[in-house]
Write a protein that holds these residues in place. Structure first.
Motif, PDB file in Angstrom:
ATOM      1  N   PRO A 240       3.456   5.695   3.134  1.00  0.00           N
ATOM      2  CA  PRO A 240       4.166   6.162   4.336  1.00  0.00           C
ATOM      3  C   PRO A 240       4.605   7.618   4.255  1.00  0.00           C
ATOM      4  O   PRO A 240       4.591   8.331   5.269  1.00  0.00           O
ATOM      5  CB  PRO A 240       5.374   5.220   4.406  1.00  0.00           C
ATOM      6  N   ARG A 241       5.006   8.074   3.063  1.00  0.00           N
ATOM      7  CA  ARG A 241       5.456   9.461   2.925  1.00  0.00           C
ATOM      8  C   ARG A 241       4.288  10.425   3.159  1.00  0.00           C
ATOM      9  O   ARG A 241       4.429  11.430   3.863  1.00  0.00           O
ATOM     10  CB  ARG A 241       6.060   9.673   1.540  1.00  0.00           C
ATOM     11  N   VAL A 242       3.129  10.126   2.576  1.00  0.00           N
ATOM     12  CA  VAL A 242       1.960  10.978   2.770  1.00  0.00           C
ATOM     13  C   VAL A 242       1.548  10.972   4.236  1.00  0.00           C
ATOM     14  O   VAL A 242       1.182  12.014   4.803  1.00  0.00           O
ATOM     15  CB  VAL A 242       0.801  10.523   1.862  1.00  0.00           C
ATOM     16  N   LYS A 243       1.598   9.816   4.878  1.00  0.00           N
ATOM     17  CA  LYS A 243       1.250   9.728   6.296  1.00  0.00           C
ATOM     18  C   LYS A 243       2.134  10.655   7.128  1.00  0.00           C
ATOM     19  O   LYS A 243       1.647  11.408   7.988  1.00  0.00           O
ATOM     20  CB  LYS A 243       1.433   8.285   6.786  1.00  0.00           C
ATOM     21  N   ALA A 244       3.452  10.602   6.870  1.00  0.00           N
ATOM     22  CA  ALA A 244       4.387  11.416   7.649  1.00  0.00           C
ATOM     23  C   ALA A 244       4.168  12.907   7.407  1.00  0.00           C
ATOM     24  O   ALA A 244       4.190  13.713   8.353  1.00  0.00           O
ATOM     25  CB  ALA A 244       5.820  11.017   7.303  1.00  0.00           C
ATOM     26  N   ILE A 245       3.948  13.270   6.145  1.00  0.00           N
ATOM     27  CA  ILE A 245       3.745  14.688   5.821  1.00  0.00           C
ATOM     28  C   ILE A 245       2.446  15.200   6.440  1.00  0.00           C
ATOM     29  O   ILE A 245       2.399  16.293   7.022  1.00  0.00           O
ATOM     30  CB  ILE A 245       3.753  14.889   4.296  1.00  0.00           C
ATOM     31  N   LEU A 246       1.367  14.425   6.302  1.00  0.00           N
ATOM     32  CA  LEU A 246       0.084  14.861   6.858  1.00  0.00           C
ATOM     33  C   LEU A 246       0.167  15.002   8.372  1.00  0.00           C
ATOM     34  O   LEU A 246      -0.352  15.963   8.950  1.00  0.00           O
ATOM     35  CB  LEU A 246      -1.020  13.877   6.476  1.00  0.00           C
ATOM     36  N   ARG A 247       0.828  14.044   9.024  1.00  0.00           N
ATOM     37  CA  ARG A 247       0.943  14.113  10.481  1.00  0.00           C
ATOM     38  C   ARG A 247       1.667  15.393  10.900  1.00  0.00           C
ATOM     39  O   ARG A 247       1.213  16.111  11.819  1.00  0.00           O
ATOM     40  CB  ARG A 247       1.684  12.894  11.020  1.00  0.00           C
TER      41      ARG A 247
ATOM     42  N   ASP B 174      -1.453  10.182  15.543  1.00  0.00           N
ATOM     43  CA  ASP B 174      -1.145   8.869  14.982  1.00  0.00           C
ATOM     44  C   ASP B 174      -2.357   8.261  14.289  1.00  0.00           C
ATOM     45  O   ASP B 174      -2.252   7.664  13.210  1.00  0.00           O
ATOM     46  CB  ASP B 174      -0.652   7.923  16.081  1.00  0.00           C
ATOM     47  N   ARG B 175      -3.509   8.447  14.908  1.00  0.00           N
ATOM     48  CA  ARG B 175      -4.733   7.882  14.305  1.00  0.00           C
ATOM     49  C   ARG B 175      -5.124   8.657  13.043  1.00  0.00           C
ATOM     50  O   ARG B 175      -5.578   8.062  12.062  1.00  0.00           O
ATOM     51  CB  ARG B 175      -5.871   7.888  15.327  1.00  0.00           C
ATOM     52  N   VAL B 176      -4.964   9.978  13.080  1.00  0.00           N
ATOM     53  CA  VAL B 176      -5.263  10.795  11.901  1.00  0.00           C
ATOM     54  C   VAL B 176      -4.416  10.347  10.712  1.00  0.00           C
ATOM     55  O   VAL B 176      -4.913  10.219   9.579  1.00  0.00           O
ATOM     56  CB  VAL B 176      -5.000  12.290  12.205  1.00  0.00           C
ATOM     57  N   ALA B 177      -3.130  10.081  10.952  1.00  0.00           N
ATOM     58  CA  ALA B 177      -2.204   9.727   9.877  1.00  0.00           C
ATOM     59  C   ALA B 177      -2.217   8.243   9.545  1.00  0.00           C
ATOM     60  O   ALA B 177      -1.512   7.816   8.624  1.00  0.00           O
ATOM     61  CB  ALA B 177      -0.788  10.158  10.265  1.00  0.00           C
TER      62      ALA B 177
END
Length: 297
Positions: free
Chosen positions: A28-35, A16-19
């Motif tokens: 938000p889309r990049v956060k979800a994909i990276l996570r 969660d912290r990484v993303a």
């Protein structure tokens, strides 16, 4: 250790912290994909008990082989996977027909000369036969596609592409043209026959293929883009059906319907091949993908 370790609160909090999930900033889309991507890598490390040395060995391999990412993508099947995924999405949307798409590869160059039909692609002398290729570009109903531009590029008889030739002997845009297709959909060109080639010896792609027990060879082939107002942009290529690697392409570029066998007669070879384009639903489908490509003035 079981992969459930990745689902423990400490690891999930780290993800969660990484993303940046606690922040309302960012995409938000990049956060979800990276996570999901990082979590998948963590699962792989645990599942295969990958050591610290192996992790950093992989990082070093990717850093040193960065200039071959365009070869590694097809070599590990990801570029072909994108084609299969797009095909599946088309089928799900009820779209069918047309010339199959297949991989672009890393060796297109923007800015090739724009020429009329019956063009000669080859500027440099080459000790090989001459390829004559012709056909029509139509829509799914057989209508000629008007105002089409056919981009063509291929290697020389040594398997080298202009602008990427390690010998630096080729004229700029040798074996590269953009052809104005006739109003009746007819196209034609000729060039010196290309040969197949292998990945650079000792490079990142070659090293990976050796570790996998695979070869790095491609059959003789010709690449195409086709763009036309009102039609979906097509990225495809033909592999010569009589090449020994036609059915065993390291880049997985071979597809049913894209394997014509040249009619070889003396020092000439002829291929008749028609392209069919699907209609575009919007302007985005008419455009090229956003991958980085070499541009030459």
């Amino acid at each position: 250790m079981d992969t459930s370790f990745v689902k423990t609160p400490a690891i999930q909090d780290l993800l969660d912290r990484v993303a940046g999930t606690a922040s309302d900033k960012g995409d938000p889309r990049v956060k979800a994909i990276l996570r999901d991507l990082v979590e998948s890598l963590m699962v792989l490390i645990v599942k295969h008990d990958i050591s610290e040395n192996e992790v950093w060995g992989a990082v070093n391999f990717l850093q040193k082989g960065a200039d071959e990412f365009g070869l590694l993508m097809p070599g590990v099947g990801l570029e072909h996977f994108l084609d299969l995924y797009l095909d599946a999405k088309d089928a799900e949307a009820g779209k069918s027909g047309g010339t199959p798409r297949t991989i672009e590869g890393p060796l297109y160059v923007e800015g090739a000369p724009l020429v009329d039909n019956d063009a000669n692609l080859t500027d440099d002398p080459d000790d090989t036969s001459t390829l004559y290729m012709a056909g029509r570009i139509t829509g799914l109903d057989g209508e000629p596609v008007r105002n089409a531009i056919l981009h063509v590029w291929h290697a020389n008889s040594k398997g080298f592409y202009s602008h990427f030739d390690p010998t630096h002997e080729q004229t700029p845009f040798n074996n590269r043209r953009r052809i104005r297709v006739a109003d009746d959909g007819r196209y034609a060109f000729h060039s010196k026959m290309p040969n197949g080639y292998s990945v650079p010896p000792g490079g990142a792609s070659d090293q990976l293929m050796q570790v996998l027990g695979r070869h790095g060879n491609r059959p003789a082939h010709v690449h195409f883009f086709i763009e036309a107002p009102g039609y979906r942009q097509l990225t495809t290529q033909i592999n010569f059906g009589d090449d020994p690697f036609a059915a065993d392409d390291f880049a997985f570029g071979t597809r049913e319907g894209l394997l014509p066998v040249p009619n070889r007669q003396g020092d000439t070879a002829h291929i008749a091949f028609d392209f069919q384009l699907q209609r575009a639903d919007d302007a985005e489908e008419e455009a090229f993908s956003h991958r980085a490509r070499l541009a030459v003035a």
